[in-house]
Design a protein around this motif. Structure first.
Motif, PDB file in Angstrom:
ATOM      1  N   ARG A 107       0.805  -1.205  -0.182  1.00  0.00           N
ATOM      2  CA  ARG A 107       0.070   0.080  -0.066  1.00  0.00           C
ATOM      3  C   ARG A 107       0.998   1.229   0.083  1.00  0.00           C
ATOM      4  O   ARG A 107       1.683   1.383   0.902  1.00  0.00           O
ATOM      5  N   ILE A 108       0.713   2.201  -0.867  1.00  0.00           N
ATOM      6  CA  ILE A 108       1.526   3.574  -0.961  1.00  0.00           C
ATOM      7  C   ILE A 108       0.866   4.552  -0.529  1.00  0.00           C
ATOM      8  O   ILE A 108       1.335   5.634  -0.543  1.00  0.00           O
ATOM      9  N   GLY A 109      -0.382   4.249  -0.183  1.00  0.00           N
ATOM     10  CA  GLY A 109      -1.443   5.396   0.082  1.00  0.00           C
ATOM     11  C   GLY A 109      -2.821   5.213   0.486  1.00  0.00           C
ATOM     12  O   GLY A 109      -3.160   4.147   0.407  1.00  0.00           O
ATOM     13  N   SER A 110      -3.427   6.161   1.409  1.00  0.00           N
ATOM     14  CA  SER A 110      -4.704   5.784   1.668  1.00  0.00           C
ATOM     15  C   SER A 110      -5.305   7.326   2.020  1.00  0.00           C
ATOM     16  O   SER A 110      -4.713   8.089   2.686  1.00  0.00           O
ATOM     17  N   ALA A 111      -6.476   7.572   1.221  1.00  0.00           N
ATOM     18  CA  ALA A 111      -7.235   8.551   1.443  1.00  0.00           C
ATOM     19  C   ALA A 111      -8.622   8.584   0.960  1.00  0.00           C
ATOM     20  O   ALA A 111      -8.884   7.921   0.316  1.00  0.00           O
ATOM     21  N   LYS A 112      -9.522   9.437   1.699  1.00  0.00           N
ATOM     22  CA  LYS A 112     -10.792   9.560   1.414  1.00  0.00           C
ATOM     23  C   LYS A 112     -11.576   8.005   1.536  1.00  0.00           C
ATOM     24  O   LYS A 112     -12.406   7.834   0.419  1.00  0.00           O
ATOM     25  N   GLY A 113     -11.113   7.198   2.290  1.00  0.00           N
ATOM     26  CA  GLY A 113     -11.527   5.689   2.313  1.00  0.00           C
ATOM     27  C   GLY A 113     -10.923   4.881   1.048  1.00  0.00           C
ATOM     28  O   GLY A 113     -11.580   3.800   0.679  1.00  0.00           O
ATOM     29  N   PHE A 114      -9.778   5.091   0.418  1.00  0.00           N
ATOM     30  CA  PHE A 114      -9.327   4.485  -0.693  1.00  0.00           C
ATOM     31  C   PHE A 114      -8.044   4.009  -0.352  1.00  0.00           C
ATOM     32  O   PHE A 114      -7.488   4.857   0.342  1.00  0.00           O
ATOM     33  N   ARG A 115      -7.766   2.753  -0.698  1.00  0.00           N
ATOM     34  CA  ARG A 115      -6.180   2.296  -0.783  1.00  0.00           C
ATOM     35  C   ARG A 115      -5.810   2.408  -2.170  1.00  0.00           C
ATOM     36  O   ARG A 115      -6.336   2.100  -2.993  1.00  0.00           O
ATOM     37  N   VAL A 116      -4.630   2.865  -2.092  1.00  0.00           N
ATOM     38  CA  VAL A 116      -3.758   2.978  -3.615  1.00  0.00           C
ATOM     39  C   VAL A 116      -2.495   1.773  -3.453  1.00  0.00           C
ATOM     40  O   VAL A 116      -1.930   1.908  -2.460  1.00  0.00           O
ATOM     41  N   LEU A 117      -2.642   0.823  -3.986  1.00  0.00           N
ATOM     42  CA  LEU A 117      -1.823  -0.262  -4.225  1.00  0.00           C
ATOM     43  C   LEU A 117      -1.009  -0.383  -5.537  1.00  0.00           C
ATOM     44  O   LEU A 117      -1.123  -0.107  -6.446  1.00  0.00           O
ATOM     45  N   CYS A 118       0.310  -0.841  -5.047  1.00  0.00           N
ATOM     46  CA  CYS A 118       1.351  -1.062  -5.760  1.00  0.00           C
ATOM     47  C   CYS A 118       1.900  -2.431  -6.040  1.00  0.00           C
ATOM     48  O   CYS A 118       2.446  -2.990  -4.966  1.00  0.00           O
ATOM     49  N   ALA A 119       1.555  -3.357  -7.278  1.00  0.00           N
ATOM     50  CA  ALA A 119       1.762  -4.654  -7.396  1.00  0.00           C
ATOM     51  C   ALA A 119       2.879  -4.638  -8.442  1.00  0.00           C
ATOM     52  O   ALA A 119       2.855  -3.960  -9.518  1.00  0.00           O
ATOM     53  N   THR A 120       3.926  -5.407  -8.225  1.00  0.00           N
ATOM     54  CA  THR A 120       5.039  -5.655  -9.102  1.00  0.00           C
ATOM     55  C   THR A 120       5.034  -7.162  -9.840  1.00  0.00           C
ATOM     56  O   THR A 120       4.542  -8.098  -9.099  1.00  0.00           O
ATOM     57  N   ASN A 121       5.692  -7.408 -11.031  1.00  0.00           N
ATOM     58  CA  ASN A 121       5.942  -8.676 -11.442  1.00  0.00           C
ATOM     59  C   ASN A 121       7.218  -8.731 -11.376  1.00  0.00           C
ATOM     60  O   ASN A 121       8.104  -8.216 -12.151  1.00  0.00           O
ATOM     61  N   PRO A 122       7.745  -9.647 -10.511  1.00  0.00           N
ATOM     62  CA  PRO A 122       9.173 -10.054 -10.226  1.00  0.00           C
ATOM     63  C   PRO A 122       9.977 -10.556 -11.163  1.00  0.00           C
ATOM     64  O   PRO A 122      11.241 -10.703 -11.146  1.00  0.00           O
ATOM     65  N   GLY A 123       9.114 -11.131 -12.337  1.00  0.00           N
ATOM     66  CA  GLY A 123       9.747 -11.958 -13.240  1.00  0.00           C
ATOM     67  C   GLY A 123       9.939 -13.606 -12.742  1.00  0.00           C
ATOM     68  O   GLY A 123       9.714 -13.897 -11.659  1.00  0.00           O
ATOM     69  N   PRO A 124      10.658 -14.052 -13.949  1.00  0.00           N
ATOM     70  CA  PRO A 124      10.659 -15.675 -13.372  1.00  0.00           C
ATOM     71  C   PRO A 124      11.677 -15.865 -12.238  1.00  0.00           C
ATOM     72  O   PRO A 124      12.723 -15.153 -12.155  1.00  0.00           O
TER      73      PRO A 124
END
Length: 204
Positions: free
Chosen positions: A184-201
C-alpha cells in the motif's frame, strides 16, 4: 434492466456533458455521457490514485484497465509523450468517449481504446493503471486481474485504487499470494492505493 457502467452496450439515451479535471498539474475538459462510469465528475478513487502516484515519463506501453471516458489514459499519454496507452473497457460508449477525449488532448495517435478481446495477444505492458470495477464480484474481478497481470512485463508495475470498505486490504494480500508482491502506497478518502509488481521468473 438499468444500465451499469460495465454494461457492454448502454441502453440509456446518450446524453453528453463536460467535466473539468486537474490531473498532475494540467487542466482537462472531458466529454462524458450517461451509461458510463462517474459521468458527473472525476471519480474520487481515480483522483486519489492520480494524486498519490507520480506520473510516468518517457516511453513504454501502458494499460488503463476500465478506462471509462479515458481520464487516466489521456493523462498518461500527455505526461509520457513517447508512451503507447491501451485504454480497455467493456463499455462501447466509454470507448467512443475515450477516443474523443484523447483527440481533444492531442494524444489520439497513442491512445488505443479497445474492448478486452481486441488487444493484440503479443502486447506486453510496462505499467497497468486501474480503478477496477469491484462491483462485478470478487470471482470476476480476480479473473480479470490475473488475465491482465499475466501480461505485465517482468519488473513492471501495476497501480490500483480500491475502496477500503470494498476489500482494498484483502486485495493487497491476494495479489501478493498470486505472485505479484503488493504494497500500500497511500490511503485517502476511504481508498487504498496499491502497487503490485511482476518480479519476473524465479532464478533457476
Amino acid at each position: 434492466m438499468a444500465d451499469h457502467y460495465f454494461s457492454a452496450e448502454p441502453g440509456s439515451a446518450d446524453v453528453r456533458r463536460t467535466v473539468e479535471a486537474r490531473i498532475w498539474g494540467r487542466e482537462y475538459t472531458f466529454t462524458t455521457a450517461t451509461g458510463v462510469f462517474s459521468r458527473d465528475r472525476l471519480d474520487i478513487g481515480t483522483a486519489v490514485l492520480l494524486r498519490e502516484v507520480d506520473p510516468p515519463t518517457g516511453s513504454g506501453t501502458f494499460l488503463d484497465l476500465g478506462t471509462g471516458y479515458g481520464p487516466i489514459a489521456c493523462a498518461l499519454a500527455v505526461e509520457a509523450p513517447e508512451a503507447v496507452v491501451w485504454a480497455v473497457d467493456v463499455n462501447t460508449r466509454a470507448l467512443e468517449l475515450t477516443g474523443e477525449n484523447a483527440g481533444k488532448a492531442g494524444v489520439n495517435d497513442r491512445v488505443h481504446p479497445a474492448l478486452p478481446d481486441d488487444v493484440p495477444g503479443d502486447v506486453v505492458f510496462d505499467q497497468i493503471w486501474s480503478n477496477p470495477a469491484i462491483h462485478i464480484g470478487k470471482a470476476e474481478l480476480h479473473k480479470m486481474l490475473l488475465h491482465w497481470l499475466a501480461r505485465l512485463a517482468p519488473g513492471g508495475v501495476a497501480w490500483f485504487v480500491v475502496g477500503k470498505n470494498l476489500g482494498g486490504d484483502s486485495l493487497q494480500r491476494w495479489l501478493t499470494e498470486q505472485g505479484y508482491p503488493c504494497r500500500r502506497i497511500g490511503s485517502a478518502k476511504g481508498f487504498r492505493v496499491l502497487c503490485a509488481t511482476n518480479p519476473g521468473p524465479s532464478p533457476s
